[in-house]
Design an enzyme around this catalytic site. Structure first.
Site, mmCIF file in Angstrom:
data_model
loop_
_atom_site.group_PDB
_atom_site.id
_atom_site.type_symbol
_atom_site.label_atom_id
_atom_site.label_comp_id
_atom_site.label_asym_id
_atom_site.label_seq_id
_atom_site.Cartn_x
_atom_site.Cartn_y
_atom_site.Cartn_z
ATOM 1 N N GLY A 28 0.685 -1.098 -0.014
ATOM 2 C CA GLY A 28 -0.115 -0.014 0.092
ATOM 3 C C GLY A 28 0.812 1.204 -0.092
ATOM 4 N N HIS A 34 4.230 1.375 -7.904
ATOM 5 C CA HIS A 34 3.225 0.315 -7.795
ATOM 6 C C HIS A 34 2.389 0.374 -9.224
ATOM 7 C CE1 HIS A 34 3.797 1.157 -3.314
ATOM 8 N NE2 HIS A 34 4.287 -0.065 -3.746
ATOM 9 N N GLY A 145 8.435 -5.594 -8.613
ATOM 10 C CA GLY A 145 9.060 -4.649 -9.314
ATOM 11 C C GLY A 145 10.752 -5.052 -9.371
ATOM 12 N N ASP A 148 13.287 -4.238 -6.309
ATOM 13 C CA ASP A 148 13.668 -4.918 -5.336
ATOM 14 C C ASP A 148 14.404 -6.301 -6.024
ATOM 15 O OD1 ASP A 148 12.331 -3.962 -2.550
ATOM 16 O OD2 ASP A 148 10.873 -3.693 -4.035
ATOM 17 N N GLN A 151 14.821 -9.640 -4.197
ATOM 18 C CA GLN A 151 13.415 -10.141 -3.649
ATOM 19 C C GLN A 151 13.056 -10.814 -5.148
ATOM 20 O OE1 GLN A 151 10.261 -7.766 -1.557
ATOM 21 N NE2 GLN A 151 9.226 -7.663 -3.453
ATOM 22 N N VAL A 174 10.486 2.479 -11.411
ATOM 23 C CA VAL A 174 9.979 3.902 -11.834
ATOM 24 C C VAL A 174 10.442 4.968 -11.179
ATOM 25 C CG1 VAL A 174 7.950 5.512 -11.909
ATOM 26 C CG2 VAL A 174 7.733 3.056 -12.682
ATOM 27 N N SER A 184 7.511 4.089 -0.883
ATOM 28 C CA SER A 184 6.805 4.549 -0.044
ATOM 29 C C SER A 184 7.550 4.917 1.037
ATOM 30 C CB SER A 184 5.872 3.291 0.465
ATOM 31 O OG SER A 184 5.228 2.592 -0.378
ATOM 32 N N ARG A 185 8.966 4.593 1.440
ATOM 33 C CA ARG A 185 9.634 5.266 2.337
ATOM 34 C C ARG A 185 10.358 6.447 2.166
ATOM 35 N NH1 ARG A 185 10.846 -0.956 3.152
ATOM 36 N NH2 ARG A 185 10.279 -1.223 5.326
HETATM 37 P P1 AMP Z 1 6.098 -2.634 -1.706
HETATM 38 O O1 AMP Z 1 4.577 -1.957 -1.594
HETATM 39 O O2 AMP Z 1 7.140 -1.772 -1.321
HETATM 40 O O3 AMP Z 1 6.090 -3.831 -1.118
HETATM 41 O O4 AMP Z 1 5.950 -2.712 -2.882
HETATM 42 C C1 AMP Z 1 5.268 -3.533 -3.926
HETATM 43 C C2 AMP Z 1 5.646 -4.083 -5.264
HETATM 44 O O5 AMP Z 1 5.971 -2.853 -6.059
HETATM 45 C C3 AMP Z 1 7.130 -4.924 -5.147
HETATM 46 O O6 AMP Z 1 7.113 -5.736 -6.265
HETATM 47 C C4 AMP Z 1 7.957 -3.653 -5.534
HETATM 48 O O7 AMP Z 1 9.051 -4.282 -6.022
HETATM 49 C C5 AMP Z 1 7.353 -2.696 -6.467
HETATM 50 N N1 AMP Z 1 7.986 -1.457 -6.408
HETATM 51 C C6 AMP Z 1 8.170 -0.640 -5.458
HETATM 52 N N2 AMP Z 1 8.637 0.329 -5.929
HETATM 53 C C7 AMP Z 1 8.840 0.495 -7.223
HETATM 54 C C8 AMP Z 1 9.095 1.386 -8.383
HETATM 55 N N3 AMP Z 1 9.680 2.547 -8.065
HETATM 56 N N4 AMP Z 1 9.150 0.929 -9.462
HETATM 57 C C9 AMP Z 1 8.538 -0.241 -9.676
HETATM 58 N N5 AMP Z 1 8.036 -1.183 -8.989
HETATM 59 C C10 AMP Z 1 8.229 -0.967 -7.631
#
Ligand code: AMP
Length: 279
Positions: A28, A34, A145, A148, A151, A174, A184-185
């Site tokens: 979220g 995202h 994404g 990570d 991951q 992105v 998000s951080r």
């Molecule tokens: P998170 O909410 O941070 O756990 O991220 C959810 C998904 O979004 C994960 O697969 C992340 O790798 C991806 N994600 C987070 N930031 C980005 C970004 N800047 N560009 C592309 N994918 C992202």
């Protein structure tokens, strides 16, 4: 768009879906990163399921689980605009009821380094929750994404080794206009820290630049990356890595596809980023 909070309800909706289902797992506080996963999944599949769950088992005891940013109402508005069919947003008790004690873990050779070394237990939390979401949603494809990078490698290993029968799709990172990977951080950063945070991208660009210029000695590339990071007084380096893109083993010579990655603290905020080079 249907919003469900229980496993039973999610399963009931899933049973009614025909055609391919695309899954986008998130914690979220959605941003354009995202949404690029969401758009790709929307384009590829008949049904789009997005999950929002801040997964406590992937946070260490000293980490930011409690203060992790949350804004479910805004998230739901954005997901509705993107044509999401189903949002699964379970509570912690729904995912980890009393007595929960089964874990999905990928071996040390992939999880003992980089993020796994800095954040013990983090990747086990990720693989466990993603395996649970795969079991509940039964998607044909799942979108993650490239941001990570480790991951992604760990999840691919899990899916292959446990015959999970879901296609893992990687989506490019992105970035903000100055190159900072959306996260998000980033919301934790003060204006001064936000300016300093662009040093991660500058360090990765330097790595790519000398690689493109013909440099193949991994230690020289790591050294140049550290030099760029050292020019930013607010940055504290946690690791800088030039590793085999599949095994994540540190390279001496970049003679194959490589993951160039780093983790850096800017003030109290831990940021990660990476690029891949062809080798
Ligand atoms: P998170 O909410 O941070 O756990 O991220 C959810 C998904 O979004 C994960 O697969 C992340 O790798 C991806 N994600 C987070 N930031 C980005 C970004 N800047 N560009 C592309 N994918 C992202």
């Amino acid at each position: 768009m249907q919003v469900v909070t229980t496993v039973a309800e999610m399963r009931r909706l899933r049973a009614q879906m025909t055609g391919s289902v695309g899954l986008v797992p998130t914690m979220g506080y959605l941003h354009e990163g995202h949404l690029s996963l969401v758009r790709r999944a929307r384009a590829d599949n008949q049904h789009l399921v997005v999950t929002i769950f801040v997964n406590p088992t992937q946070f260490g005891p000293q980490e930011d689980y409690q203060r992790y940013p949350r804004d479910p109402e805004r998230d739901l508005r954005l997901l509705e605009q993107e044509g999401t069919d189903t949002v699964f947003m379970p509570g912690v008790e729904e995912m980890y009821p009393q007595g929960f004690d089964a874990w999905v873990e990928v071996g040390e050779s992939l999880t003992g380094r980089l993020e796994g070394a800095s954040r013990p237990g983090h990747l086990r939390g990720v693989t466990t929750v993603v395996a649970k979401l795969f079991n509940v949603v039964q998607a044909q494809r799942a979108y993650f994404g490239q941001k990570d990078g480790q991951q992604l490698a760990v999840l691919r290993r899990m899916v292959a080794d446990l015959n999970m029968g879901v296609e893992v799709v990687a989506v490019p990172t992105v970035r903000e206009p100055d190159g900072l990977a959306m996260s998000s951080r980033n919301a934790y950063l003060s204006p001064e820290e936000r300016r300093a945070a662009s040093v991660l991208w500058r360090s990765l660009c330097r790595a790519r630049e000398i690689f493109d210029g013909g440099e193949r000695r991994a230690e020289v590339i790591r050294g140049e990356m550290r030099d760029v990071l050292a020019s930013e007084p607010l940055a504290r380096v946690e690791y800088v890595s030039v590793a085999d893109g599949e095994t994540l083993a540190e390279l001496e010579t970049v003679d194959r596809a490589a993951l160039v990655s780093l983790a850096v603290r800017i003030g109290g905020t831990r940021l990660i980023d990476n690029v891949t080079v062809a080798g």
